[in-house]
Enzyme design. Structure first.
Site, PDB file in Angstrom:
ATOM      1  N   ASN A  95       0.864  -1.175   0.081  1.00  0.00           N
ATOM      2  CA  ASN A  95      -0.117  -0.074  -0.169  1.00  0.00           C
ATOM      3  C   ASN A  95       0.856   1.213   0.211  1.00  0.00           C
ATOM      4  O   ASN A  95       0.192   2.154   0.253  1.00  0.00           O
ATOM      5  CB  ASN A  95      -0.865  -0.136   1.147  1.00  0.00           C
ATOM      6  N   ILE A 103       1.053   6.754  -0.414  1.00  0.00           N
ATOM      7  CA  ILE A 103       0.602   5.851   0.545  1.00  0.00           C
ATOM      8  C   ILE A 103      -1.055   5.897   0.024  1.00  0.00           C
ATOM      9  O   ILE A 103      -1.787   6.795  -0.156  1.00  0.00           O
ATOM     10  CB  ILE A 103       0.315   6.269   2.089  1.00  0.00           C
ATOM     11  N   CYS A 104      -1.531   4.569  -0.109  1.00  0.00           N
ATOM     12  CA  CYS A 104      -2.890   4.219  -0.233  1.00  0.00           C
ATOM     13  C   CYS A 104      -3.501   3.877   1.209  1.00  0.00           C
ATOM     14  O   CYS A 104      -3.526   2.711   1.510  1.00  0.00           O
ATOM     15  CB  CYS A 104      -2.953   3.151  -1.284  1.00  0.00           C
ATOM     16  N   LEU A 105      -4.243   4.796   1.602  1.00  0.00           N
ATOM     17  CA  LEU A 105      -4.938   4.537   2.851  1.00  0.00           C
ATOM     18  C   LEU A 105      -6.239   5.235   2.891  1.00  0.00           C
ATOM     19  O   LEU A 105      -5.951   6.459   3.042  1.00  0.00           O
ATOM     20  CB  LEU A 105      -3.989   4.858   4.115  1.00  0.00           C
TER      21      LEU A 105
END
Length: 208
Positions: A95, A103-105
């Protein structure tokens, strides 16, 4: 003119409220007696909107023993917009981009709420290191390895931790760049800028 003046006054008041909140948040996330393993402080004392965060790699994960540096920018609309965060330390994680640190959040995007804080965002990142979400990847190559060859993934993630995130490895990297004729301060700044990638840091210093 009067309307513009009124709008400016409202904006100034709003900014002041946000600054009070930020001061409170920075006090909370800057405490040295805190055992959570997440910290953040301003790069410069007079600018609370550009922060330097750190996250300790969680125990029992390939990131254990690493200290990850996070760049944090607080937008004008904060806390109604999430802080912008990215990893400055290179990390092997589905992620997080292995190239850019993006960041993938969800809570840094559409699931953000004004009730959350800089500290809760950093704690969520720490939790993401414990439980990656390969189904919603930022780095497709890393996610593929995580799903298809977990053993190799763990080995690579651990190697990257040793290489880029350990304090001793950082000191060694500064030393090696200094051996090429650069001063320690410039070496450290360049290495931080390029996620402790020595080749990129040296190329940057040579091009200055």
């Amino acid at each position: 003119g009067i309307i513009q003046c009124h709008i400016n006054n409202i904006l100034i008041r709003k900014m002041a409220q946000v600054d009070v909140r930020l001061q409170k948040e920075l006090k909370e996330v800057g405490r040295t007696d805190d055992t959570s393993g997440v910290r953040a402080k301003p790069y410069k004392d007079d600018n609370m909107r550009k922060l330097h965060g750190t996250i300790k790699g969680p125990q029992g994960t390939p990131y254990e023993g690493g200290l990850y540096e996070i760049g944090i920018v607080i937008p004008i609309q904060y806390p109604f917009e999430p802080p912008k965060m990215k990893f400055l330390t290179k990390i092997w994680h589905p992620n997080i981009s292995s190239q850019t640190g993006a960041i993938c959040l969800d809570i840094l995007k559409d699931q953000w709420s004004p009730a959350l804080t800089i500290k809760t965002a950093l704690l969520s990142l720490q939790a993401l290191l414990c439980s990656p979400e390969p189904g919603d990847p930022q780095d497709a190559e890393v996610a593929r390895m995580y799903k298809n060859d977990k053993q190799n993934f763990d080995r690579t993630a651990k190697f990257w931790t040793e290489m880029y995130a350990k304090e001793t490895s950082k000191d060694d990297a500064v030393g090696r760049v200094c051996d090429m004729g650069f001063d320690p301060e410039s070496a450290k700044i360049a290495l931080e800028k390029y996620g402790w990638d020595e080749t990129a840091a040296v190329n940057y210093l040579l091009g200055m």
